[in-house]
Design an enzyme around this catalytic site. Structure first.
Site, PDB file in Angstrom:
ATOM      1  N   VAL A   1       0.834  -1.205   0.000  1.00 18.42           N
ATOM      2  CA  VAL A   1       0.000   0.000   0.000  1.00 18.42           C
ATOM      3  C   VAL A   1       0.869   1.256   0.000  1.00 18.42           C
ATOM      4  O   VAL A   1       0.605   2.215  -0.735  1.00 18.42           O
ATOM      5  CB  VAL A   1      -0.954  -0.002   1.215  1.00 18.42           C
TER       6      VAL A   1
ATOM      7  N   TRP B   1       2.653   1.553  -3.342  1.00 16.82           N
ATOM      8  CA  TRP B   1       1.651   1.865  -4.362  1.00 16.82           C
ATOM      9  C   TRP B   1       1.252   3.337  -4.297  1.00 16.82           C
ATOM     10  O   TRP B   1       1.078   3.976  -5.335  1.00 16.82           O
ATOM     11  CB  TRP B   1       0.425   0.975  -4.157  1.00 16.82           C
ATOM     12  N   HIS B   2       1.122   3.874  -3.089  1.00 20.66           N
ATOM     13  CA  HIS B   2       0.743   5.285  -2.950  1.00 20.66           C
ATOM     14  C   HIS B   2       1.823   6.209  -3.501  1.00 20.66           C
ATOM     15  O   HIS B   2       1.535   7.132  -4.253  1.00 20.66           O
ATOM     16  CB  HIS B   2       0.486   5.626  -1.477  1.00 20.66           C
ATOM     17  N   ASP B   3       3.051   5.979  -3.068  1.00 18.37           N
ATOM     18  CA  ASP B   3       4.142   6.866  -3.483  1.00 18.37           C
ATOM     19  C   ASP B   3       5.454   6.219  -3.070  1.00 18.37           C
ATOM     20  O   ASP B   3       5.581   5.743  -1.942  1.00 18.37           O
ATOM     21  CB  ASP B   3       4.003   8.241  -2.819  1.00 18.37           C
TER      22      ASP B   3
END
Length: 609
Positions: free
Chosen positions: A492, A495-497
């Protein structure tokens, strides 16, 4: 219309059932309720006997408590709300006032607004892009809906074929020549899934490895000129770049669809393989295609009373030929959900393309459209009156009171919530009008969360469901909670940054989640004690403070900004009184949150968030 009717409509408008048709009383609750009602009738000899679900012994330990809304305890809470909430809003307004000594520091980030001559905080680049292109997006939405209805009605072509053609045009319009980069990734995913399909573990490893690799390669090569790839491609650098030059910015959502298609295809392929092991399966052979048609299609493409529920749609037994390239492109480029979701799995998309769900009525869609409009209006009001986004970017909170600095953090989280909620709801509304019912992404208001576990379930719900299906369950689920939690939140965060700060945010969230789970398990044995709710309220208030700090650090201010903000809040002569007031206010808010969830349980709804 009577006042009771109006109040009922207001309550329904803010209820979770109004957000998503998937939220409804479970079958077991209804069955137990019927048993209890029938048993009560037999005991009292009359159907007029007092029957309330809250005192239903059939529901045992899972039954909700008696309502507290009209108790003296909650009347005191209502009084506290009428005092504290306006005081909080007043403090937030004071930080944004022209009379504030720090105003000159952030006034340069404000733009001319449209509400009563006020300026607007348009400093957030993501929401500024959405806000600036809103009317263009509205035209695109109307155009897509009208064209699809006309083409499907008069040409009788399947919806997925229209989605395929529309998706290609939409992506090229959005990304221009950079769409070549996206389709290159897509082709590699499709090739890996189909070329390695007979070796499921190898295929899954290759697909996931390449998927994570794309996040890093896009970060490094997002602006790589075509000239650097090959001299012959240099003219392409002068071609149309689309209205979204940062094609990589939204690729993360496309990645989820690419992985979903690949995993669903591999799962379906091996289900067929295990059922008929004597056949040499080759999806190019006519006899294979014939053997897979018939009853399976009749079962999953049945509408009406036998329409599949969401969990059934995730594993719907589609014809293996439906996992073709046209449906693959139609799914990953599906215009209403292309940019930011909500995420819907390939199996679910394919099923809904052939079967309109009974939840997609004009009444439900109209009601949801009203919620979208309300969210937009609320965001505009906040941006025109509370400039905490610009304040956070310039760190302009010197000499503000601890309450004012706390409101800067709180309203930043609320703006972050709204800037995500509005596009998600708008695009979900677009999909609903188009005949696809995607999951609601925000089941709870950001201020209506006290649990890390519950917050994760209610925030970006479609992504959470995606993670459960494709990461959490394959890694062992609750049987291996520590490993699965770190795997989930590491993915997560990446995936976000791809930043160390966001990765730390993910790990801090895991630690908070594990701590909450451990303490909850320790105290669960006392859940029938009279003091249990109040002790939980104290723990939840502390948990809210921790979640606020972690999320402000991860997505709003970063390490330095969070450190400065906390220093300003705690290193103040009025800090002890302020922190005491904060804990008391949060305790009261948590008690109301508890009761909201108990009220849902009385109607058979238990979201566990």
């Amino acid at each position: 219309m009577s006042m009771l009717r109006i109040w009922s409509c207001i309550v329904h408008f803010f209820s979770v059932q109004a957000l998503d048709s998937r939220i409804k009383p479970d079958i077991e609750f209804k069955r137990r309720q019927r048993i209890f009602i029938n048993s009560s009738k037999e005991e009292n000899g009359s159907s007029s006997s007092a029957v309330t679900v809250t005192r239903n012994p059939v529901l045992s330990s899972n039954s909700p408590s008696p309502p507290l809304w009209n108790t003296w305890e909650f009347r005191l809470y209502y009084l506290a709300f009428t005092v504290v909430v306006p005081f909080m809003i007043k403090a937030a307004l004071a930080t944004s006032s022209e009379s504030n000594p720090n105003y000159y520091k952030f006034s340069g980030l404000l733009a001319h607004g449209w509400i009563l001559g006020r300026k607007v905080d348009n400093s957030d680049p993501q929401y500024r892009f959405f806000r600036s292109n809103f009317f263009l997006l509205a035209i695109l939405i109307l155009l897509q809906i009208i064209l699809k209805k006309v083409f499907v009605k008069f040409s009788k072509i399947p919806k997925t074929k229209f989605d395929f053609a529309c998706g290609l045009v939409f992506v090229c319009f959005m990304y221009g020549i950079n769409s070549v980069k996206l389709f290159t990734h897509a082709f590699i995913f499709f090739t890996l899934a189909h070329s390695l399909k007979r070796k499921r573990l190898i295929a899954a490893f290759a697909i996931w490895s390449y998927g994570i690799f794309t996040l890093f390669i896009n970060q490094k090569m997002k602006n790589l000129p075509f000239n650097n790839i090959a001299i012959i491609l240099s003219p392409m650098d002068q071609w149309y770049k689309g209205i979204v030059p940062r094609w990589d910015f939204f690729f993360n959502f496309t990645l989820l669809r690419l992985l979903s298609y690949s995993m669903d295809f591999l799962e379906r392929w091996h289900e067929q393989l295990s059922r008929q092991p004597s056949i040499d399966y080759d999806d190019r052979r006519p006899e294979f295609r014939k053997s897979l048609s018939g009853s399976t299609l009749q079962t999953i493409y049945e509408s009406g009373k036998n329409v599949l529920e969401e969990k059934e749609r995730l594993v719907a037994e589609h014809h293996i030929q439906d996992y073709n390239f046209i449906n693959f492109i139609a799914y990953i480029t599906y215009a209403p959900l292309f940019l930011v979701g909500p995420i819907i799995t390939f199996n679910d998309y394919l099923y809904q393309s052939e079967n309109k769900l009974p939840s997609l009525t004009k009444k439900n869609i109209g009601f949801y459209a009203l919620k979208v409009f309300s969210s937009l209006l609320l965001m505009e009001i906040i941006l025109h009156y509370i400039y905490v986004g610009a304040i956070a970017r310039t760190k302009a909170w010197n000499n503000d009171t601890p309450l004012q600095q706390a409101m800067i953090a709180l309203f930043n989280l609320n703006i972050m919530y709204l800037k995500l909620l509005i596009p998600w709801r708008l695009f979900r509304l677009w999909a609903m009008v188009d005949g696809i019912d995607a999951p609601e992404n925000m089941l709870r208001c950001v201020d209506n969360n006290y649990s890390t576990v519950g917050f994760w379930r209610a925030w970006h719900t479609s992504f959470n469901k995606w993670v459960i299906r494709y990461i959490y369950v394959p890694f062992g689920g609750s049987n291996n909670k520590i490993l699965t939690s770190f795997a989930v939140f590491s993915f997560v965060a990446i995936w976000h940054d791809i930043q160390l700060r966001v990765l730390f945010w993910g790990w801090l969230t895991v630690l908070l989640l594990l701590g909450e789970t451990y303490i909850t398990n320790c105290f669960s044995r006392y859940r029938f004690r009279s003091w249990y709710r109040f002790v939980c309220g104290i723990g939840a208030a502390i948990n809210i403070c921790m979640m606020m700090i972690i999320n402000v650090y991860g997505f709003c201010l970063g390490a330095e900004g969070t450190k400065l903000l906390l220093k300003g809040i705690f290193n103040n002569s009025h800090s002890p009184e302020f922190l005491t007031a904060v804990m008391v206010s949060l305790f009261i808010a948590v008690q109301v949150m508890f009761e909201i969830r108990e009220e849902e349980k009385r109607h058979g709804i238990n979201l566990k968030c």
